[in-house]
Design a protein around this motif. Structure first.
Motif, PDB file in Angstrom:
ATOM      1  N   VAL A   1       0.832  -1.207   0.000  1.00 31.87           N
ATOM      2  CA  VAL A   1       0.000   0.000   0.000  1.00 31.87           C
ATOM      3  C   VAL A   1       0.861   1.249   0.000  1.00 31.87           C
ATOM      4  O   VAL A   1       0.592   2.223  -0.716  1.00 31.87           O
ATOM      5  N   ARG A   2       1.937   1.243   0.809  1.00 28.69           N
ATOM      6  CA  ARG A   2       2.820   2.403   0.846  1.00 28.69           C
ATOM      7  C   ARG A   2       3.495   2.628  -0.503  1.00 28.69           C
ATOM      8  O   ARG A   2       3.598   3.761  -0.986  1.00 28.69           O
ATOM      9  N   GLU A   3       3.937   1.529  -1.129  1.00 27.47           N
ATOM     10  CA  GLU A   3       4.564   1.654  -2.439  1.00 27.47           C
ATOM     11  C   GLU A   3       3.570   2.187  -3.464  1.00 27.47           C
ATOM     12  O   GLU A   3       3.898   3.070  -4.271  1.00 27.47           O
ATOM     13  N   ALA A   4       2.314   1.673  -3.439  1.00 25.47           N
ATOM     14  CA  ALA A   4       1.306   2.139  -4.389  1.00 25.47           C
ATOM     15  C   ALA A   4       0.975   3.614  -4.175  1.00 25.47           C
ATOM     16  O   ALA A   4       0.783   4.378  -5.127  1.00 25.47           O
ATOM     17  N   THR A   5       0.921   4.038  -2.894  1.00 27.44           N
ATOM     18  CA  THR A   5       0.643   5.454  -2.593  1.00 27.44           C
ATOM     19  C   THR A   5       1.739   6.348  -3.155  1.00 27.44           C
ATOM     20  O   THR A   5       1.474   7.418  -3.734  1.00 27.44           O
ATOM     21  N   ASP A   6       2.995   5.930  -3.000  1.00 24.33           N
ATOM     22  CA  ASP A   6       4.104   6.723  -3.518  1.00 24.33           C
ATOM     23  C   ASP A   6       4.035   6.855  -5.036  1.00 24.33           C
ATOM     24  O   ASP A   6       4.298   7.923  -5.607  1.00 24.33           O
ATOM     25  N   VAL A   7       3.687   5.721  -5.709  1.00 21.19           N
ATOM     26  CA  VAL A   7       3.598   5.762  -7.166  1.00 21.19           C
ATOM     27  C   VAL A   7       2.504   6.719  -7.616  1.00 21.19           C
ATOM     28  O   VAL A   7       2.691   7.553  -8.520  1.00 21.19           O
ATOM     29  N   ILE A   8       1.340   6.634  -6.961  1.00 26.67           N
ATOM     30  CA  ILE A   8       0.228   7.512  -7.339  1.00 26.67           C
ATOM     31  C   ILE A   8       0.577   8.973  -7.080  1.00 26.67           C
ATOM     32  O   ILE A   8       0.287   9.861  -7.900  1.00 26.67           O
ATOM     33  N   GLU A   9       1.208   9.231  -5.938  1.00 28.33           N
ATOM     34  CA  GLU A   9       1.585  10.611  -5.609  1.00 28.33           C
ATOM     35  C   GLU A   9       2.553  11.178  -6.641  1.00 28.33           C
ATOM     36  O   GLU A   9       2.413  12.325  -7.098  1.00 28.33           O
ATOM     37  N   ARG A  10       3.516  10.399  -7.009  1.00 30.10           N
ATOM     38  CA  ARG A  10       4.486  10.876  -7.999  1.00 30.10           C
ATOM     39  C   ARG A  10       3.811  11.126  -9.343  1.00 30.10           C
ATOM     40  O   ARG A  10       4.084  12.133 -10.022  1.00 30.10           O
TER      41      ARG A  10
ATOM     42  N   ILE B   1       1.939  14.421  -9.282  1.00 29.81           N
ATOM     43  CA  ILE B   1       2.818  15.588  -9.338  1.00 29.81           C
ATOM     44  C   ILE B   1       3.330  15.782 -10.756  1.00 29.81           C
ATOM     45  O   ILE B   1       3.371  16.907 -11.286  1.00 29.81           O
ATOM     46  N   GLU B   2       3.746  14.671 -11.420  1.00 34.03           N
ATOM     47  CA  GLU B   2       4.237  14.791 -12.791  1.00 34.03           C
ATOM     48  C   GLU B   2       3.153  15.309 -13.719  1.00 34.03           C
ATOM     49  O   GLU B   2       3.407  16.158 -14.594  1.00 34.03           O
ATOM     50  N   ALA B   3       1.896  14.842 -13.531  1.00 36.21           N
ATOM     51  CA  ALA B   3       0.802  15.316 -14.370  1.00 36.21           C
ATOM     52  C   ALA B   3       0.520  16.791 -14.134  1.00 36.21           C
ATOM     53  O   ALA B   3       0.254  17.559 -15.078  1.00 36.21           O
ATOM     54  N   ALA B   4       0.558  17.256 -12.865  1.00 34.90           N
ATOM     55  CA  ALA B   4       0.316  18.667 -12.562  1.00 34.90           C
ATOM     56  C   ALA B   4       1.387  19.548 -13.168  1.00 34.90           C
ATOM     57  O   ALA B   4       1.100  20.640 -13.705  1.00 34.90           O
ATOM     58  N   LEU B   5       2.646  19.100 -13.100  1.00 30.65           N
ATOM     59  CA  LEU B   5       3.724  19.882 -13.698  1.00 30.65           C
ATOM     60  C   LEU B   5       3.563  19.957 -15.212  1.00 30.65           C
ATOM     61  O   LEU B   5       3.851  20.988 -15.836  1.00 30.65           O
TER      62      LEU B   5
ATOM     63  N   ARG C   1      12.073  14.607  -2.926  1.00 29.92           N
ATOM     64  CA  ARG C   1      11.946  13.194  -2.516  1.00 29.92           C
ATOM     65  C   ARG C   1      11.927  12.256  -3.720  1.00 29.92           C
ATOM     66  O   ARG C   1      12.532  11.188  -3.719  1.00 29.92           O
ATOM     67  N   TYR C   2      11.195  12.689  -4.757  1.00 27.51           N
ATOM     68  CA  TYR C   2      11.068  11.837  -5.933  1.00 27.51           C
ATOM     69  C   TYR C   2      12.081  12.144  -7.023  1.00 27.51           C
ATOM     70  O   TYR C   2      12.086  11.490  -8.074  1.00 27.51           O
ATOM     71  N   GLY C   3      12.933  13.152  -6.784  1.00 29.28           N
ATOM     72  CA  GLY C   3      13.951  13.486  -7.772  1.00 29.28           C
ATOM     73  C   GLY C   3      13.379  14.068  -9.036  1.00 29.28           C
ATOM     74  O   GLY C   3      13.894  13.812 -10.126  1.00 29.28           O
ATOM     75  N   LEU C   4      12.335  14.892  -8.908  1.00 28.19           N
ATOM     76  CA  LEU C   4      11.685  15.487 -10.060  1.00 28.19           C
ATOM     77  C   LEU C   4      12.143  16.923 -10.239  1.00 28.19           C
ATOM     78  O   LEU C   4      12.253  17.686  -9.270  1.00 28.19           O
ATOM     79  N   GLY C   5      12.384  17.346 -11.448  1.00 29.44           N
ATOM     80  CA  GLY C   5      12.709  18.727 -11.748  1.00 29.44           C
ATOM     81  C   GLY C   5      14.121  19.084 -11.326  1.00 29.44           C
ATOM     82  O   GLY C   5      14.870  18.298 -10.733  1.00 29.44           O
ATOM     83  N   ASP C   6      14.508  20.307 -11.634  1.00 35.44           N
ATOM     84  CA  ASP C   6      15.832  20.836 -11.290  1.00 35.44           C
ATOM     85  C   ASP C   6      15.637  21.842 -10.176  1.00 35.44           C
ATOM     86  O   ASP C   6      15.291  23.011 -10.401  1.00 35.44           O
ATOM     87  N   LEU C   7      15.822  21.421  -8.935  1.00 37.21           N
ATOM     88  CA  LEU C   7      15.580  22.262  -7.768  1.00 37.21           C
ATOM     89  C   LEU C   7      16.823  23.072  -7.440  1.00 37.21           C
ATOM     90  O   LEU C   7      17.896  22.509  -7.186  1.00 37.21           O
ATOM     91  N   GLY C   8      16.665  24.361  -7.424  1.00 35.32           N
ATOM     92  CA  GLY C   8      17.776  25.203  -7.021  1.00 35.32           C
ATOM     93  C   GLY C   8      17.797  25.373  -5.518  1.00 35.32           C
ATOM     94  O   GLY C   8      16.930  24.917  -4.776  1.00 35.32           O
ATOM     95  N   ALA C   9      18.826  26.132  -5.069  1.00 32.48           N
ATOM     96  CA  ALA C   9      18.927  26.328  -3.616  1.00 32.48           C
ATOM     97  C   ALA C   9      17.772  27.119  -3.057  1.00 32.48           C
ATOM     98  O   ALA C   9      17.326  26.924  -1.939  1.00 32.48           O
ATOM     99  N   GLU C  10      17.205  28.029  -3.933  1.00 28.35           N
ATOM    100  CA  GLU C  10      16.098  28.828  -3.450  1.00 28.35           C
ATOM    101  C   GLU C  10      14.824  28.037  -3.270  1.00 28.35           C
ATOM    102  O   GLU C  10      13.885  28.483  -2.600  1.00 28.35           O
ATOM    103  N   ASP C  11      14.768  26.857  -3.922  1.00 30.14           N
ATOM    104  CA  ASP C  11      13.560  26.017  -3.784  1.00 30.14           C
ATOM    105  C   ASP C  11      13.646  25.046  -2.634  1.00 30.14           C
ATOM    106  O   ASP C  11      12.729  24.295  -2.403  1.00 30.14           O
TER     107      ASP C  11
END
Length: 488
Positions: A428-437, A440-444, A471-481
């Protein structure tokens, strides 16, 4: 016999030379003998026959001296009949050949020449006919020898059939009616052999076993062989037997040979012994690089090849025989129960993902293909185990993903592969993480990577979104983010 009507006018005046030509042409060999049986002249119409008879050694010799002992009375009869002008008769004479050679069979008939004390013996070469007769006799003797051997073999097998302590029957392949039974089978059916002949074979079993027996017979008729089945006979004792059948052809007639064996009684804890036909298969797979294991229906190992012993970190096969296969699954019990359940329902399983753990803790990611095989009426399971550790990355599991260094699963298919291998709460935890990611990818994607708009769309604060992106390694996060505000 029909003679010339007017030889004086039809033949004309024949001189001695013309007469000799006619005589020589009329026979393969012609002898001119006097009243005492002495050969005065002769002609042979074949160079080969002349060489075999010895050339010109007969001039002035009695005809009796040129034939074999048993032919002399026939020569005397020919000369006597010719002198008496009796009707010509053909007699089989064996003429002596060259010294050391065989006699030559010739069919002779003698006719007296006019008033002279001479007779002409006309001979026909019988060597060709004699050779045919000899070949016919040889063939007849060969047939007689083969027939005698066949009768002896039939007698031996008939004796074995009758004396066999194991019930054996012969059925016709069309209607599966009994054609022959040995005494052991007749006793087992509770009736004599004469009453069993012509009856349907399935009638010998109780109602609960007839369907299995008929299925076995149909499979044998279609494929020539079929797996053995267990059935209960319809007799007073109602013994349970293992029914084996095979197809054979004799004189364009197809029949079924059926053998009934008592059900083997296995001692508690004792592994089931495989028949010789199955041990041959184990020998063939002994050298394959993939692991191969045969178990009983309780999951205990009957045999294993060297590749499996290496995966399980076992030195010799005896250490594995009798042990449950779940001993080497990680975690124990769960995966084997799922695998065995699928085998019992479907009879075969392909590419089942599992983890094999050796005796010293070495874990190997494997794919398992398994099949069910009937052995003496009881199922046995064969497992082909392939090491895929070098081909597939090991899936992350459980608490190993906790914290900021967690690498979530990337697809629902990977989660599906973990069913039966990890506890439900981890799934369940693994499935929740997949859905959450995925959300987020769809919103971006919908906001063209506008994180403020994506956070508002997802109902998150910007700071919480940045934490999840990191956490999911998405996008290029700068120090300000990378603020340290509280996450939702």
């Amino acid at each position: 016999m029909h003679a010339f009507r007017a030889p004086e006018t039809s033949l004309g005046e024949l001189d001695a030379e013309a007469t000799a030509s006619l005589i020589a042409a009329a026979a393969d060999i012609a002898l001119v003998v006097d009243g005492a049986g002495v050969i005065r002249d002769y002609a042979v119409n074949s160079e080969e026959l002349s060489r075999e008879l010895g050339g010109g050694d007969w001039f002035g010799r009695p005809w009796l001296d040129t034939v074999t002992e048993e032919s002399r009375p026939k020569v005397e009869a020919l000369i006597r009949d010719a002198a008496a002008r009796a009707a010509p008769r053909w007699r089989h004479i064996n003429q002596l050949a060259v010294p050391g050679g065989a006699s030559v069979p010739i069919l002779f008939s003698a006719v007296r020449l006019g008033k002279a004390d001479r007779a002409v013996a006309f001979g026909r070469d019988l060597r060709g006919i004699s050779a045919l007769q000899q070949r016919l006799m040889d063939a007849q003797r060969s047939v007689e020898r083969d027939y005698a051997r066949l009768r002896q073999a039939e007698t031996r097998y008939r004796l074995l059939f009758q004396m066999s302590p194991e019930p054996v029957l012969v059925l016709d392949a069309a209607g599966f009616k009994v054609q022959e039974v040995n005494p052991a089978a007749a006793r087992l059916f509770g009736k004599d052999a004469r009453r069993a002949i012509g009856r349907p074979f399935a009638e010998a079993f109780d109602a609960g076993s007839q369907a299995a027996v008929e299925s076995l017979m149909s499979g044998v008729r279609a494929a020539g062989r079929a797996d053995d089945v267990r059935a209960r006979l319809l007799s007073d004792e109602r013994p349970e037997v293992v029914v084996s059948a095979s197809l054979f052809r004799q004189d364009d007639v197809v029949s079924v040979l059926v053998r009934l064996s008592p059900v083997p009684v296995a001692r508690p804890g004792e592994p089931i012994a495989l028949p010789k036909t199955k041990t041959k298969l184990l020998k063939l797979v002994e050298g394959v690089p993939d692991g191969f294991v045969v178990t009983g229906q309780d999951g205990r190992v009957l045999s294993a090849n060297a590749a499996f012993l290496e995966m399980a970190q076992i030195a010799v096969e005896e250490q594995a025989v009798g042990e449950s296969l779940e001993r080497w699954f990680a975690p124990p019990g769960v995966e084997l129960d799922v695998l065995m359940g699928s085998l019992r329902q479907r009879g075969a399983v392909r590419l089942f993902a599992a983890t094999l753990q050796g005796e010293y803790g070495a874990a190997t990611e494997v794919e398992i293909s398994a099949v069910t095989v009937m052995n003496g009426g009881q199922p046995c399971f064969g497992f082909a185990i392939r090491d895929v550790g070098m081909r597939l990355p090991r899936p992350a599991r459980g608490d190993a993903h906790a914290g900021g260094g967690r690498t979530p699963l990337r697809s629902v298919e990977q989660i599906t592969e973990l069913i039966g291998r990890v506890p439900l709460k981890d799934l369940v935890r693994e499935a929740t993480d997949v859905i959450e990611r995925l959300c987020i990818e769809a919103a971006l994607d919908l906001t063209s990577d506008n994180r403020a708009s994506a956070a508002e769309m997802l109902g998150l604060s910007r700071q919480s979104l940045y934490v999840k992106l990191r956490r999911y390694g998405l996008g290029d996060l700068g120090a300000e983010d990378g603020g340290n505000g509280p996450a939702e």
